[in-house]
Design a protein around this motif. Structure first.
Motif, PDB file in Angstrom:
ATOM      1  N   ASP A  61      -0.733   0.238  -6.979  1.00  0.00           N
ATOM      2  CA  ASP A  61      -0.106  -0.759  -6.110  1.00  0.00           C
ATOM      3  C   ASP A  61       1.109  -0.236  -5.344  1.00  0.00           C
ATOM      4  OD1 ASP A  61      -1.898  -2.819  -6.847  1.00  0.00           O
ATOM      5  OD2 ASP A  61      -0.816  -3.077  -8.727  1.00  0.00           O
ATOM      6  N   VAL A  62       1.550   0.970  -5.658  1.00  0.00           N
ATOM      7  CA  VAL A  62       2.743   1.523  -5.008  1.00  0.00           C
ATOM      8  C   VAL A  62       2.359   2.094  -3.647  1.00  0.00           C
ATOM      9  CG1 VAL A  62       4.617   3.199  -5.165  1.00  0.00           C
ATOM     10  CG2 VAL A  62       3.783   2.052  -7.240  1.00  0.00           C
ATOM     11  N   GLU A  63       2.999   1.598  -2.604  1.00  0.00           N
ATOM     12  CA  GLU A  63       2.733   2.094  -1.255  1.00  0.00           C
ATOM     13  C   GLU A  63       3.516   3.378  -1.003  1.00  0.00           C
ATOM     14  OE1 GLU A  63       0.433   0.878   0.607  1.00  0.00           O
ATOM     15  OE2 GLU A  63       0.031  -0.770  -0.784  1.00  0.00           O
ATOM     16  N   LEU A  64       2.903   4.292  -0.272  1.00  0.00           N
ATOM     17  CA  LEU A  64       3.492   5.607  -0.040  1.00  0.00           C
ATOM     18  C   LEU A  64       4.890   5.508   0.569  1.00  0.00           C
ATOM     19  CD1 LEU A  64       2.820   8.618  -0.348  1.00  0.00           C
ATOM     20  CD2 LEU A  64       1.951   8.588   1.976  1.00  0.00           C
ATOM     21  N   LEU A  65       5.052   4.621   1.550  1.00  0.00           N
ATOM     22  CA  LEU A  65       6.332   4.505   2.241  1.00  0.00           C
ATOM     23  C   LEU A  65       7.455   3.993   1.332  1.00  0.00           C
ATOM     24  CD1 LEU A  65       5.207   3.026   5.690  1.00  0.00           C
ATOM     25  CD2 LEU A  65       6.009   5.351   5.232  1.00  0.00           C
ATOM     26  N   GLN A  66       7.077   3.339   0.236  1.00  0.00           N
ATOM     27  CA  GLN A  66       8.078   2.754  -0.657  1.00  0.00           C
ATOM     28  C   GLN A  66       8.385   3.612  -1.867  1.00  0.00           C
ATOM     29  OE1 GLN A  66       5.767  -0.939  -0.856  1.00  0.00           O
ATOM     30  NE2 GLN A  66       7.530  -2.034  -0.060  1.00  0.00           N
ATOM     31  N   LEU A  67       7.630   4.698  -2.067  1.00  0.00           N
ATOM     32  CA  LEU A  67       7.838   5.543  -3.242  1.00  0.00           C
ATOM     33  C   LEU A  67       9.253   6.124  -3.301  1.00  0.00           C
ATOM     34  CD1 LEU A  67       6.690   6.973  -5.762  1.00  0.00           C
ATOM     35  CD2 LEU A  67       6.003   8.856  -4.254  1.00  0.00           C
ATOM     36  N   LYS A  68       9.792   6.549  -2.158  1.00  0.00           N
ATOM     37  CA  LYS A  68      11.109   7.183  -2.165  1.00  0.00           C
ATOM     38  C   LYS A  68      12.201   6.243  -2.667  1.00  0.00           C
ATOM     39  CE  LYS A  68      11.489   6.337   2.825  1.00  0.00           C
ATOM     40  NZ  LYS A  68      11.597   6.963   4.163  1.00  0.00           N
ATOM     41  N   ASP A  69      12.018   4.935  -2.477  1.00  0.00           N
ATOM     42  CA  ASP A  69      13.010   3.972  -2.952  1.00  0.00           C
ATOM     43  C   ASP A  69      12.866   3.690  -4.446  1.00  0.00           C
ATOM     44  OD1 ASP A  69      14.241   3.739  -0.511  1.00  0.00           O
ATOM     45  OD2 ASP A  69      13.123   1.958   0.096  1.00  0.00           O
ATOM     46  N   HIS A 111       8.493  15.734  -9.590  1.00  0.00           N
ATOM     47  CA  HIS A 111       7.693  14.567  -9.963  1.00  0.00           C
ATOM     48  C   HIS A 111       7.467  13.658  -8.766  1.00  0.00           C
ATOM     49  CE1 HIS A 111       9.232  15.133 -14.364  1.00  0.00           C
ATOM     50  NE2 HIS A 111       8.354  16.032 -13.997  1.00  0.00           N
ATOM     51  N   TYR A 112       8.478  13.523  -7.912  1.00  0.00           N
ATOM     52  CA  TYR A 112       8.326  12.728  -6.696  1.00  0.00           C
ATOM     53  C   TYR A 112       7.197  13.292  -5.833  1.00  0.00           C
ATOM     54  CZ  TYR A 112       9.147  11.065  -1.953  1.00  0.00           C
ATOM     55  OH  TYR A 112       8.968  10.540  -0.697  1.00  0.00           O
ATOM     56  N   VAL A 113       7.195  14.603  -5.655  1.00  0.00           N
ATOM     57  CA  VAL A 113       6.157  15.248  -4.844  1.00  0.00           C
ATOM     58  C   VAL A 113       4.785  15.031  -5.474  1.00  0.00           C
ATOM     59  CG1 VAL A 113       5.247  17.473  -4.045  1.00  0.00           C
ATOM     60  CG2 VAL A 113       7.699  16.969  -3.836  1.00  0.00           C
ATOM     61  N   LYS A 114       4.704  15.139  -6.786  1.00  0.00           N
ATOM     62  CA  LYS A 114       3.433  14.934  -7.487  1.00  0.00           C
ATOM     63  C   LYS A 114       2.929  13.507  -7.278  1.00  0.00           C
ATOM     64  CE  LYS A 114       1.356  15.255 -12.111  1.00  0.00           C
ATOM     65  NZ  LYS A 114       0.307  16.203 -11.726  1.00  0.00           N
ATOM     66  N   PHE A 115       3.833  12.534  -7.407  1.00  0.00           N
ATOM     67  CA  PHE A 115       3.444  11.125  -7.219  1.00  0.00           C
ATOM     68  C   PHE A 115       3.069  10.875  -5.753  1.00  0.00           C
ATOM     69  CE2 PHE A 115       6.749  10.112 -10.743  1.00  0.00           C
ATOM     70  CZ  PHE A 115       5.907  10.664 -11.696  1.00  0.00           C
ATOM     71  N   TYR A 116       3.823  11.502  -4.840  1.00  0.00           N
ATOM     72  CA  TYR A 116       3.568  11.354  -3.400  1.00  0.00           C
ATOM     73  C   TYR A 116       2.149  11.820  -3.080  1.00  0.00           C
ATOM     74  CZ  TYR A 116       4.289  11.912   1.668  1.00  0.00           C
ATOM     75  OH  TYR A 116       4.186  11.826   3.030  1.00  0.00           O
ATOM     76  N   GLU A 131      -0.320  12.191  -5.124  1.00  0.00           N
ATOM     77  CA  GLU A 131      -1.293  11.346  -5.826  1.00  0.00           C
ATOM     78  C   GLU A 131      -1.593  10.081  -5.030  1.00  0.00           C
ATOM     79  OE1 GLU A 131      -1.360   8.765  -9.958  1.00  0.00           O
ATOM     80  OE2 GLU A 131      -0.401  10.735  -9.996  1.00  0.00           O
ATOM     81  N   ILE A 132      -0.550   9.455  -4.512  1.00  0.00           N
ATOM     82  CA  ILE A 132      -0.739   8.241  -3.708  1.00  0.00           C
ATOM     83  C   ILE A 132      -1.417   8.580  -2.384  1.00  0.00           C
ATOM     84  CG2 ILE A 132       0.459   6.380  -2.486  1.00  0.00           C
ATOM     85  CD1 ILE A 132       2.629   6.539  -4.674  1.00  0.00           C
ATOM     86  N   GLN A 133      -1.004   9.708  -1.800  1.00  0.00           N
ATOM     87  CA  GLN A 133      -1.559  10.135  -0.515  1.00  0.00           C
ATOM     88  C   GLN A 133      -3.065  10.384  -0.613  1.00  0.00           C
ATOM     89  OE1 GLN A 133      -0.215  13.993   1.031  1.00  0.00           O
ATOM     90  NE2 GLN A 133       0.360  12.962   2.937  1.00  0.00           N
ATOM     91  N   SER A 134      -3.518  10.871  -1.755  1.00  0.00           N
ATOM     92  CA  SER A 134      -4.944  11.186  -1.928  1.00  0.00           C
ATOM     93  C   SER A 134      -5.745  10.004  -2.455  1.00  0.00           C
ATOM     94  CB  SER A 134      -5.108  12.366  -2.899  1.00  0.00           C
ATOM     95  OG  SER A 134      -4.625  12.020  -4.193  1.00  0.00           O
ATOM     96  N   ARG A 135      -5.062   8.875  -2.663  1.00  0.00           N
ATOM     97  CA  ARG A 135      -5.738   7.689  -3.180  1.00  0.00           C
ATOM     98  C   ARG A 135      -6.769   7.192  -2.176  1.00  0.00           C
ATOM     99  NH1 ARG A 135      -1.445   3.354  -4.481  1.00  0.00           N
ATOM    100  NH2 ARG A 135      -1.483   3.122  -2.219  1.00  0.00           N
ATOM    101  N   LYS A 136      -7.915   6.796  -2.673  1.00  0.00           N
ATOM    102  CA  LYS A 136      -8.949   6.286  -1.777  1.00  0.00           C
ATOM    103  C   LYS A 136      -8.505   4.960  -1.184  1.00  0.00           C
ATOM    104  CE  LYS A 136     -12.856   8.453  -4.141  1.00  0.00           C
ATOM    105  NZ  LYS A 136     -14.139   8.226  -4.898  1.00  0.00           N
ATOM    106  N   PRO A 137      -8.799   4.735   0.085  1.00  0.00           N
ATOM    107  CA  PRO A 137      -8.402   3.467   0.714  1.00  0.00           C
ATOM    108  C   PRO A 137      -9.078   2.286   0.045  1.00  0.00           C
ATOM    109  CG  PRO A 137      -9.911   4.670   2.140  1.00  0.00           C
ATOM    110  CD  PRO A 137      -9.549   5.600   1.023  1.00  0.00           C
ATOM    111  N   ARG A 138      -8.323   1.180  -0.038  1.00  0.00           N
ATOM    112  CA  ARG A 138      -8.877  -0.035  -0.632  1.00  0.00           C
ATOM    113  C   ARG A 138      -9.222  -1.025   0.471  1.00  0.00           C
ATOM    114  NH1 ARG A 138      -3.937  -1.323  -4.375  1.00  0.00           N
ATOM    115  NH2 ARG A 138      -2.938  -0.394  -2.562  1.00  0.00           N
ATOM    116  N   TYR A 139     -10.334  -1.686   0.300  1.00  0.00           N
ATOM    117  CA  TYR A 139     -10.776  -2.673   1.289  1.00  0.00           C
ATOM    118  C   TYR A 139     -10.853  -4.029   0.636  1.00  0.00           C
ATOM    119  CZ  TYR A 139     -12.149   1.623   3.655  1.00  0.00           C
ATOM    120  OH  TYR A 139     -12.121   2.855   4.228  1.00  0.00           O
TER     121      TYR A 139
END
Length: 295
Positions: A228-236, A279-284, A286-294
């Protein structure tokens, strides 16, 4: 009668709703399934009870937040329990918990258990990590079940809060709760020597009254996904990043591969711990490679 209350336990298809000083066993109405609404422990609900064996939940009120695993709603803080040893302390796993908790805008508290089982070298390492996370701004407590001298310092966190107790299997969540409230007699289990992890000893989610608040003991787990974590919000979700917001060369900097990044500069200067950035880069990624949800 029609009344309002809070779900304090979910077990075997029943939702146990506390209203005043009374607990009512209730079922969810079929309309919830059609609307894809699942009542959660912690939910405030309107229910109907006619004095027979069970009542019915008629409405689930708006939530402040909701966690999927553990399934609980309206949490105000999360006590993340990590063991120093057996299983060994992992900053990667702790940071996964922290990022997801931060994303939900829930206040995290870190408790490091089994300090009595550590060697002098391990104890020094744990103290080092404790100081790292305290510099970020987190509350960190050390706990030993054999010499629980700091029980009072942990108890103070629960008053007037709805706390979820979460952590990897076998880190001592149930042991911690048993020490804080001996009357609970929660089941504990030994760590598997071959697997290095504990068995699941908690089978359902239940809110327990503790020191003026409510706390949930939840099934342990060893993996957390950023579904549920959006890529743009991970840094916060990293407080030491968030407080430097707007200082990078590029306004929309994601602190990944962009030049002029203040976060990468802070890592190089020792102001941010390298493992936190890794760890931030690893999570980034991971989220970036997540399959799109429809939908």
């Amino acid at each position: 009668m029609v009344a309002e209350g809070r779900i304090i336990k979910a077990l075997s298809g029943f939702y146990y709703v506390k209203s005043g000083e009374t607990i009512y066993p209730c079922k969810g109405r079929g309309v919830f399934r059609k609307r894809k609404i699942t009542p959660l422990v912690g939910d405030f609900v309107t229910f109907q009870y006619d004095g027979h064996s069970e009542g019915y939940i008629m409405e689930v009120h708006e939530r402040k937040n909701a966690l999927k695993r553990p399934p609980i709603a309206n949490v105000t803080q999360a006590m993340i329990v990590s063991s120093a040893v057996q299983p060994n302390f992992s900053t990667l796993l702790l940071d996964r918990f922290l990022a997801i908790i931060e994303y939900q805008r829930i206040t995290p508290i870190i408790v490091l258990t089994k300090i009595d089982l550590t060697t002098d070298e391990e104890k020094e390492m744990i103290q080092h990590y404790k100081e790292d996370y305290e510099r970020i701004g987190y509350h960190v407590e050390l706990f030993s079940s054999t010499t629980p001298k700091n029980v009072e310092s942990i108890e103070r966190y629960f008053k007037n809060e709805i706390t979820v107790l979460a952590g990897q299997s076998g880190v001592g969540k149930s042991t911690l709760l048993n020490t804080l409230k001996p009357s609970l007699h929660l089941k504990t289990a030994r760590i598997s020597g071959s697997l290095g992890r504990g068995k699941h000893t908690t089978r359902h989610v239940e809110l327990i009254e503790l020191n003026g608040g409510l706390v949930a003991d939840t099934p342990g787990f060893s993996a957390l996904q950023f579904d549920d974590v959006e890529l743009l919000q991970l840094k916060d979700c990293f407080p030491e990043f968030k407080k430097r917001r707007g200082q990078c060369r590029f306004r929309a900097c994601m602190h990944y591969k962009e030049p002029g990044c203040i976060i990468k500069e802070a890592v190089q200067k020792g102001h941010i711990q390298p493992y936190r950035y890794e760890h931030y880069v690893k999570f980034y990624e991971e989220i970036q490679s997540r399959k799109p949800r429809y939908s």
